[in-house]
Write an enzyme that holds these catalytic residues in place. Structure first.
Site, PDB file in Angstrom:
ATOM      1  N   ARG A 115       0.869  -1.202   0.082  1.00 26.71           N
ATOM      2  CA  ARG A 115       0.074   0.089   0.121  1.00 26.71           C
ATOM      3  C   ARG A 115       0.823   1.454  -0.156  1.00 26.71           C
ATOM      4  NH1 ARG A 115      -4.903  -2.111   4.405  1.00 26.71           N
ATOM      5  NH2 ARG A 115      -5.318  -3.897   3.301  1.00 26.71           N
ATOM      6  N   ARG A 125       2.475   0.883  10.366  1.00 26.19           N
ATOM      7  CA  ARG A 125       1.798   1.363   8.936  1.00 26.19           C
ATOM      8  C   ARG A 125       2.755   1.313   8.018  1.00 26.19           C
ATOM      9  NH1 ARG A 125      -2.975   3.633   7.850  1.00 26.19           N
ATOM     10  NH2 ARG A 125      -3.156   4.249   9.962  1.00 26.19           N
ATOM     11  N   GLU A 160      -5.407  -2.043  15.238  1.00 26.58           N
ATOM     12  CA  GLU A 160      -6.330  -2.758  14.705  1.00 26.58           C
ATOM     13  C   GLU A 160      -5.392  -3.996  13.932  1.00 26.58           C
ATOM     14  OE1 GLU A 160      -8.303  -0.696  11.631  1.00 26.58           O
ATOM     15  OE2 GLU A 160      -8.517  -2.492  10.287  1.00 26.58           O
ATOM     16  N   SER A 212      -9.810  -6.944  10.490  1.00 24.15           N
ATOM     17  CA  SER A 212     -10.848  -6.263  10.034  1.00 24.15           C
ATOM     18  C   SER A 212     -11.885  -7.146   9.198  1.00 24.15           C
ATOM     19  CB  SER A 212     -10.506  -5.003   9.255  1.00 24.15           C
ATOM     20  OG  SER A 212     -11.801  -4.222   8.861  1.00 24.15           O
ATOM     21  N   ARG A 257       1.207  -5.811  13.056  1.00 20.47           N
ATOM     22  CA  ARG A 257       0.551  -5.318  14.501  1.00 20.47           C
ATOM     23  C   ARG A 257       0.474  -6.565  15.772  1.00 20.47           C
ATOM     24  NH1 ARG A 257      -3.638  -1.231  11.642  1.00 20.47           N
ATOM     25  NH2 ARG A 257      -2.205   0.077  10.428  1.00 20.47           N
TER      26      ARG A 257
END
Length: 423
Positions: free
Chosen positions: A261, A276, A348, A351, A390
């Site tokens: 990403r 991130r 997080e 999801s 994470r």
RNA sequence: GGAGGGAUGGCCGAGCGGACGAUGGCGGCGGUCUUGAAAACCGCUGUGACCGGAAUGGUCACCGGGGGUUCGAAUCCCUCUCCCUCCGCCA
């Protein structure tokens, strides 16, 4: 993609869904206007085509050239007119579909209404944050001190937001992947899939990343090949343009892939550590179900992800996203967040979303309920199980010891050659 | 990378400018026959869009994708993709 028939039939419903998502509700009116134009043009073209088909058949049967000539001339004119109208139909179609592809999914009625993440609802919590007799360090201090995490080398190789894992750090990453895949395949009933990490453009349209979120994707211009931002993209497209036979559903897949990403939208956010990055590893659960069973499947997938969190013995909580925080393709989403005492935030790590038939429409994935019955769109669900870096953060920060070492969670030790401690 | 050959309905396989959405076979579904089954025989057997209150209704589109020629294209031309065979190269 939303059902155009639903928009025609109940535009009010779609408008209020857009409002709940902080999107412009007048998009609905633009779609309807173009759609009406498209249908009018289409009717005209089809009538002319019917005429041409009929007369051309007659011409074929005629032998006398004197009889044929005037009709041929006449049909040549009709053909020209058809070509003109076809261009207009195509233009209207492109305009309509471009709008349609930019409309997000409708939130499920059970989703709390709210403009942003402050209106998300914590639905459950497991475990209490550990009490430390010392100041817990953030992973960006712990990792480099243990010699397992190297930011400088990552920057040297690619640039910011990349890092290198050394030795036991790399082993921990690999152990997590292997362990998660093992649990999902052996205990949760998923079939493991090894996928390409790049896809063609239409896969991203099918899954919902394009045309709207091009900014966030890495892209090879020469071959129009795209790096996957999540395994959800290739998984969704596995059955693109297929009609699945009765009894095929549910399909339950699990795949490890790296995810790429650009994070353009988040420039300047979360720049410290590995929370991130531009590249990260993830194990992804995926289900294709009938419309009747997709919400049961959503709860099941949440449970599968929570199972991993509990076995890692890290405090975590489940958050239900409100309408304003929902992803583009999702009708309903649960996030799982792990507590990270070093950086002092909830991370997080998963999801889990039901996209209902939103992706199925885009990717044209259908199933036949009964032999001979008309095909219907499937429902698709995806959920991280779990996102790796994470989890690594949570492990390092939760399991850190006063001497700077880090204990390895019990469940992972068999996957790390019996190793009990890092450092 | 070089040279050649292909892509047709669930599958196999015809068709190479005019009633072809597509002969035929297999498979599948329904029926006749049978105590039951098999065999035999008969019928049916794709997807989508638009119009319509609806129809067992009408129209249009789809023979790998896109474009072109023609009154008319599965059939002719261009282009792209994929597959197969041979050569080269390589993990």
């Amino acid at each position: 993609m939303l059902d155009i028939n639903l928009i025609r039939r109940d535009p009010h419903l779609v408008r209020s869904a857009l409002v709940a998502r902080n999107e412009d509700p007048t998009l609905v009116d633009r779609v309807l206007e173009i759609d009406a134009r498209w249908r009018a043009l289409l009717t005209q073209v089809e009538e002319l085509r019917a005429e041409r088909n009929r007369v051309s058949r007659e011409i074929g049967r005629m032998k006398d050239p004197a009889q044929r000539e005037p009709l041929i001339a006449q049909m040549r004119a009709v053909g020209d007119r058809i070509a003109e109208l076809e261009d207009q139909v195509r233009a209207a179609e492109i305009e309509r579909d471009d709008l349609l592809l930019r409309l997000p999914n409708l939130p499920h009625p059970s989703v709390p209404i709210g403009p942003d993440e402050r209106h998300n609802v914590i639905v459950q919590q497991w475990g209490e944050p550990r009490l430390f007799e010392f100041d817990p360090l953030p992973h960006w201090d712990l990792g480099p001190e243990l010699g397992i995490l190297d930011f400088e080398r990552g920057v040297k190789l690619v640039g910011s937001r990349f890092y290198v894992l050394w030795g036991v750090g790399a082993l921990l990453e690999r152990a997590l992947i292997a362990w998660m895949l093992h649990v999902h395949t052996h205990e949760h009933g998923y079939t493991e899939v090894y996928l390409p990490f790049v896809v063609k453009r239409e896969c991203l349209v099918g899954a919902g990343q394009l045309p709207k979120f091009e900014d966030n994707l890495y892209h090879d211009v020469e071959d129009d090949i795209w790096l996957v931002p999540t395994a959800e993209v290739p998984l969704t497209n596995l059955h693109r343009d297929e009609i699945l036979p009765p009894d095929a559903l549910p399909l339950k897949y699990v795949a490890y892939t790296p995810c790429f990403r650009r994070e353009r939208m988040s420039a300047g956010r979360d720049i410290r550590g590995i929370k991130r990055g531009h590249q990260f590893d993830k194990v992804e659960m995926y289900q294709i179900t009938t419309p009747e069973t997709s919400y049961d499947a959503l709860e099941e997938m949440l449970e599968h992800a929570l199972d991993l969190c509990r076995r890692l013995e890290i405090p975590h909580r489940v958050v239900q996203l409100c309408t304003g925080d929902l992803g583009f393709a999702a009708a309903k989403t649960y996030d799982i967040e792990m507590w990270a005492p070093g950086c002092g935030e909830w991370l997080e790590v998963s999801s889990i979303s039901n996209c209902e038939d939103f992706q199925a429409r885009r990717a044209n994935i259908r199933y036949r309920p009964e032999p001979g019955a008309r095909p219907r769109f499937v429902h698709t669900l995806n959920g991280s199980g779990l996102a790796l870096p994470r989890v690594v953060i949570a492990i390092l920060e939760n399991y850190q010891q006063p001497d700077g070492s880090v204990l390895i969670p019990e469940v992972l030790r068999p996957w790390m050659g019996g190793l009990e401690r890092i450092g």
